[in-house]
Design a protein around this motif. Structure first.
Motif, PDB file in Angstrom:
ATOM      1  N   UNK A   1       0.820  -1.214   0.000  1.00 43.72           N
ATOM      2  CA  UNK A   1       0.000   0.000   0.000  1.00 43.72           C
ATOM      3  C   UNK A   1       0.854   1.264   0.000  1.00 43.72           C
ATOM      4  N   UNK A   2       2.105   1.155   0.455  1.00 41.35           N
ATOM      5  CA  UNK A   2       2.948   2.339   0.569  1.00 41.35           C
ATOM      6  C   UNK A   2       3.758   2.618  -0.692  1.00 41.35           C
ATOM      7  N   UNK A   3       3.737   1.711  -1.658  1.00 38.27           N
ATOM      8  CA  UNK A   3       4.571   1.864  -2.844  1.00 38.27           C
ATOM      9  C   UNK A   3       4.146   3.064  -3.674  1.00 38.27           C
TER      10      UNK A   3
ATOM     11  N   UNK B   1      12.627  -1.601   3.164  1.00 40.40           N
ATOM     12  CA  UNK B   1      12.838  -2.794   3.987  1.00 40.40           C
ATOM     13  C   UNK B   1      13.042  -2.405   5.444  1.00 40.40           C
ATOM     14  N   UNK B   2      13.911  -1.432   5.683  1.00 43.00           N
ATOM     15  CA  UNK B   2      14.182  -0.987   7.048  1.00 43.00           C
ATOM     16  C   UNK B   2      12.952  -0.331   7.666  1.00 43.00           C
ATOM     17  N   UNK B   3      12.280   0.514   6.900  1.00 40.89           N
ATOM     18  CA  UNK B   3      11.108   1.236   7.418  1.00 40.89           C
ATOM     19  C   UNK B   3       9.990   0.289   7.840  1.00 40.89           C
ATOM     20  N   UNK B   4       9.876  -0.857   7.157  1.00 42.46           N
ATOM     21  CA  UNK B   4       8.787  -1.787   7.454  1.00 42.46           C
ATOM     22  C   UNK B   4       9.233  -2.975   8.307  1.00 42.46           C
ATOM     23  N   UNK B   5      10.462  -2.931   8.813  1.00 39.76           N
ATOM     24  CA  UNK B   5      10.846  -3.917   9.817  1.00 39.76           C
ATOM     25  C   UNK B   5      11.597  -5.133   9.327  1.00 39.76           C
ATOM     26  N   UNK B   6      12.040  -5.166   8.054  1.00 43.37           N
ATOM     27  CA  UNK B   6      12.872  -6.271   7.611  1.00 43.37           C
ATOM     28  C   UNK B   6      14.330  -5.986   7.938  1.00 43.37           C
ATOM     29  N   UNK B   7      15.125  -7.038   8.056  1.00 48.11           N
ATOM     30  CA  UNK B   7      16.530  -6.862   8.418  1.00 48.11           C
ATOM     31  C   UNK B   7      17.276  -6.063   7.354  1.00 48.11           C
ATOM     32  N   UNK B   8      17.037  -6.430   6.090  1.00 48.01           N
ATOM     33  CA  UNK B   8      17.725  -5.774   4.989  1.00 48.01           C
ATOM     34  C   UNK B   8      16.966  -6.065   3.700  1.00 48.01           C
TER      35      UNK B   8
ATOM     36  N   UNK C   1       6.535  -4.359  -9.267  1.00 48.54           N
ATOM     37  CA  UNK C   1       6.305  -2.953  -9.545  1.00 48.54           C
ATOM     38  C   UNK C   1       6.291  -2.673 -11.043  1.00 48.54           C
ATOM     39  N   UNK C   2       7.193  -3.303 -11.794  1.00 45.36           N
ATOM     40  CA  UNK C   2       7.244  -3.106 -13.231  1.00 45.36           C
ATOM     41  C   UNK C   2       5.958  -3.573 -13.906  1.00 45.36           C
ATOM     42  N   UNK C   3       5.493  -4.775 -13.538  1.00 43.70           N
ATOM     43  CA  UNK C   3       4.268  -5.300 -14.144  1.00 43.70           C
ATOM     44  C   UNK C   3       3.048  -4.500 -13.710  1.00 43.70           C
TER      45      UNK C   3
ATOM     46  N   UNK D   1      11.514   3.915  -6.329  1.00 42.45           N
ATOM     47  CA  UNK D   1      11.306   3.159  -5.091  1.00 42.45           C
ATOM     48  C   UNK D   1      12.665   2.680  -4.588  1.00 42.45           C
ATOM     49  N   UNK D   2      13.011   3.043  -3.371  1.00 40.24           N
ATOM     50  CA  UNK D   2      14.273   2.611  -2.752  1.00 40.24           C
ATOM     51  C   UNK D   2      13.945   1.421  -1.849  1.00 40.24           C
ATOM     52  N   UNK D   3      14.174   0.222  -2.366  1.00 36.82           N
ATOM     53  CA  UNK D   3      13.733  -0.975  -1.658  1.00 36.82           C
ATOM     54  C   UNK D   3      14.469  -1.168  -0.340  1.00 36.82           C
TER      55      UNK D   3
END
Length: 265
Positions: free
Chosen positions: A185-187, A199-206, A226-228, A193-195
């Motif tokens: 929803x945030x894309x 990742x960090x903002x949403x709580x993934x390690x990296x 995202x491309x499709x 888009x800086x993945x």
């Protein structure tokens, strides 16, 4: 279609739709009049057999049994015919008789009100505590499940069992689905888009951790999604999570497709 963390009922009003859960690894279902998609943490592949559309109803995480008359654990990771919903025949006849959006909503609302009234007794006693836990995880999906259990006054083990019974998923699995939905929803559909930052903002390690989870929940990599999505949907508003790319089990090619459903399912 990326998972929602709850059950989904679809009433098919056109050509049948071939559906395969677990990103193509599950049992294939041919939805002629409708389908019930159980809670899952993997994507569903849709392949319409012609011009079609459907009216979809997304249950709340605790609403499957009351709304549709089916325990969510019984359909976890599966697709079954919507015939399990007693209101299907009458609702489908009424839906096919009109194309007015307001009347379509009225038909669905009447059917759900009747179904839910009869299904109120299907909810187990622990539903209230689980509903509170669901709200806590939706607000903060990275929160430890043990903390949520203490907040609702249950042991970790008891919450796990109650959550699986009422929602159909474990609390941890549900939280991961919620986090992925929030990311989708945030894309920014138009800008860069800086993945790694996401990742960090949403709580993934990296970023590699995000990519692994993204593939599990959507079936494709973040860049491919995202491309499709931009190619198929452009700037048209739609519900995040409708991955317009599927990997066909019978071939090695990845082909873009547009979901034929007329409402978020």
């Amino acid at each position: 279609m990326a998972p929602l963390g709850s059950a989904v009922l679809g009433v098919v009003l056109g050509a049948p739709i071939v559906q395969t859960p677990r990103n193509g690894a599950g049992e294939t279902h041919l939805a002629r009049s409708g389908f019930l998609l159980g809670p899952s943490d993997e994507p569903l592949l849709n392949r319409p057999l012609g011009d079609t559309w459907c009216v979809g109803v997304v249950a709340t995480p605790v609403g499957c049994a009351a709304a549709f008359g089916v325990p969510p654990a019984a359909v976890r990771g599966r697709v079954v015919g919507a015939e399990v919903w007693p209101e299907l025949p009458e609702a489908r006849r009424a839906l096919r008789a009109t194309q007015d959006p307001e009347m379509l909503l009225d038909v669905v609302e009447r059917a759900l009100v009747g179904s839910t009234r009869r299904g109120a007794g299907r909810l187990p006693r622990c539903t209230g505590a689980v509903e509170t836990a669901v709200a806590a995880l939706e607000a903060e999906p990275g929160r430890p499940v043990g903390d949520v259990a203490r907040e609702v006054g249950l042991s970790h083990a008891y919450l796990d069992r109650a959550f699986a019974r009422v929602v159909g998923l474990s609390p941890g699995t549900f939280a991961r689905v919620v986090r992925m939905r929030q990311l989708l929803a945030s894309l920014d559909q138009d800008g860069p888009v800086v993945w790694g930052r996401l990742a960090v903002d949403h709580g993934w390690f990296d970023q590699p951790h995000l990519i692994r989870q993204f593939r599990r929940h959507t079936g494709v990599t973040p860049a491919a999604y995202l491309s499709a999505y931009r190619t198929v949907y452009g700037g048209a508003p739609t519900e995040p999570g409708f991955t317009p790319v599927v990997t066909l089990p019978s071939a090695d090619a990845v082909k873009p497709v547009q979901d034929a459903c007329g409402a978020p399912v």
